[in-house]
Design a protein around this motif. Sequence first.
Motif, mmCIF file in Angstrom:
data_model
loop_
_atom_site.group_PDB
_atom_site.id
_atom_site.type_symbol
_atom_site.label_atom_id
_atom_site.label_comp_id
_atom_site.label_asym_id
_atom_site.label_seq_id
_atom_site.Cartn_x
_atom_site.Cartn_y
_atom_site.Cartn_z
ATOM 1 N N GLN A 100 2.516 1.765 -3.422
ATOM 2 C CA GLN A 100 1.268 1.999 -4.378
ATOM 3 C C GLN A 100 1.187 3.356 -4.311
ATOM 4 O O GLN A 100 1.173 4.101 -5.405
ATOM 5 C CB GLN A 100 -0.066 1.152 -4.082
ATOM 6 C CG GLN A 100 -1.159 1.533 -5.149
ATOM 7 C CD GLN A 100 -0.758 0.855 -6.337
ATOM 8 O OE1 GLN A 100 -0.332 -0.292 -6.600
ATOM 9 N NE2 GLN A 100 -0.921 1.668 -7.765
ATOM 10 N N ARG A 101 1.238 4.273 -3.147
ATOM 11 C CA ARG A 101 0.977 5.621 -3.145
ATOM 12 C C ARG A 101 2.094 6.267 -3.642
ATOM 13 O O ARG A 101 1.979 7.384 -4.277
ATOM 14 C CB ARG A 101 0.857 5.935 -1.589
ATOM 15 C CG ARG A 101 -0.391 5.484 -1.070
ATOM 16 C CD ARG A 101 -0.432 6.135 0.573
ATOM 17 N NE ARG A 101 0.576 5.911 1.229
ATOM 18 C CZ ARG A 101 0.292 4.744 2.116
ATOM 19 N NH1 ARG A 101 -0.795 4.298 2.181
ATOM 20 N NH2 ARG A 101 1.394 4.563 3.040
ATOM 21 N N ALA A 123 0.861 -1.197 0.154
ATOM 22 C CA ALA A 123 0.127 -0.006 0.045
ATOM 23 C C ALA A 123 0.912 1.269 -0.024
ATOM 24 O O ALA A 123 0.486 2.427 -0.778
ATOM 25 C CB ALA A 123 -0.786 -0.040 1.308
ATOM 26 N N SER A 124 1.868 1.284 0.855
ATOM 27 C CA SER A 124 2.904 2.472 0.799
ATOM 28 C C SER A 124 3.593 2.309 -0.470
ATOM 29 O O SER A 124 3.633 3.527 -1.226
ATOM 30 C CB SER A 124 3.945 2.147 1.909
ATOM 31 O OG SER A 124 4.939 3.292 1.694
ATOM 32 N N GLY A 172 2.103 4.291 -8.054
ATOM 33 C CA GLY A 172 0.842 4.433 -8.730
ATOM 34 C C GLY A 172 0.671 3.259 -9.794
ATOM 35 O O GLY A 172 0.992 2.236 -9.424
#
Length: 321
Positions: free
Chosen positions: A115-116, A112-113, A119
């Motif tokens: 992905q931020r 998740a980190s 992207g």
Amino acid sequence: MPDAVALDEGLFLIDLLYLDNPSVIAAYLLAGPDGDLALIETGPGSTLPALLAGIRGAGFDPAAVTKLIVTHIHLDHAGAAGELLRDVMPQAQLYVHSAGAPHMIDPGKLLASAQRIYGNDMDRLWGAFLPVPAERLVVVDDGMLIQAGGRTLQAIYTPGHAVHHLAFYDATRGGHLFAGDVAGIRLPGYSYVRPPTPPPDVDLALWHGAIDRIMALTPLPAALYLTHFGPFNDAPRHLHELSTRLDIWAGIVQSAMRAGQDRTAVRHTLELAGTPALRLQTGDDRSAVERYEMAGNYEMSVDGLTRYWRKADPKLANWGK
């Protein structure tokens, strides 16, 4: 695909051809005389075909690898581990530091980190990052000895780049150190050493302590094996340059933050200060400059150092808010 390069008896460098570029990410294959096979670093999922081709090119079956040893859990070092264990290496176990182990079993927070940050580029850059079954994971802490590929590797806890970072030291053959990122980034044929300082764990004091610990090893490593990229035989000079540039870059970022620069401006300031020395030492080789940036880019370096200074410098606690 390039052939694996034999560096020593039973030791091969595999170029993972990150984004089709040579000499950016390496893995090291250790092969013992009894058929024991171990891999140091898996690389990201996106480079899995090159990794498997390299193992086969060295004359071995990837399915015969029994140990996957990673210096830390960043995507470029450990990303392919879960897929290798699930689909390719039925006998293998993953060796990882205790602080990184939970994130290999459940990588949701890590991904998740990432992905931020990345992207829509996540898959292109890094490929799949699959969870590792807990029963196939071996927790490694400081001082642990691992029998791997005919060698005895001592785990050396080396935080500063990451809280879950280990280097692996083979005291034989004059001393070999598989250094991960604690010894920085340096491309073959060049003397320039770049400090990779991505978030979230950069800590200057811990990093200098880790460098001091490497320098105190007996014997002093005759060879540093870098993930970015390859072997180097001048450990004292190399580590001195890394230590010096780490402090210089940190000071540049701190001064820019105190001057009120925003993130974009801080990045520009660091790049303006850092790139001339790189161009000078590489003979203004555009390909080398681009590959240094792939291995540890200015944007991530600034993000790591600004995070560090927000915690370490009371005057900067509210920077960027």
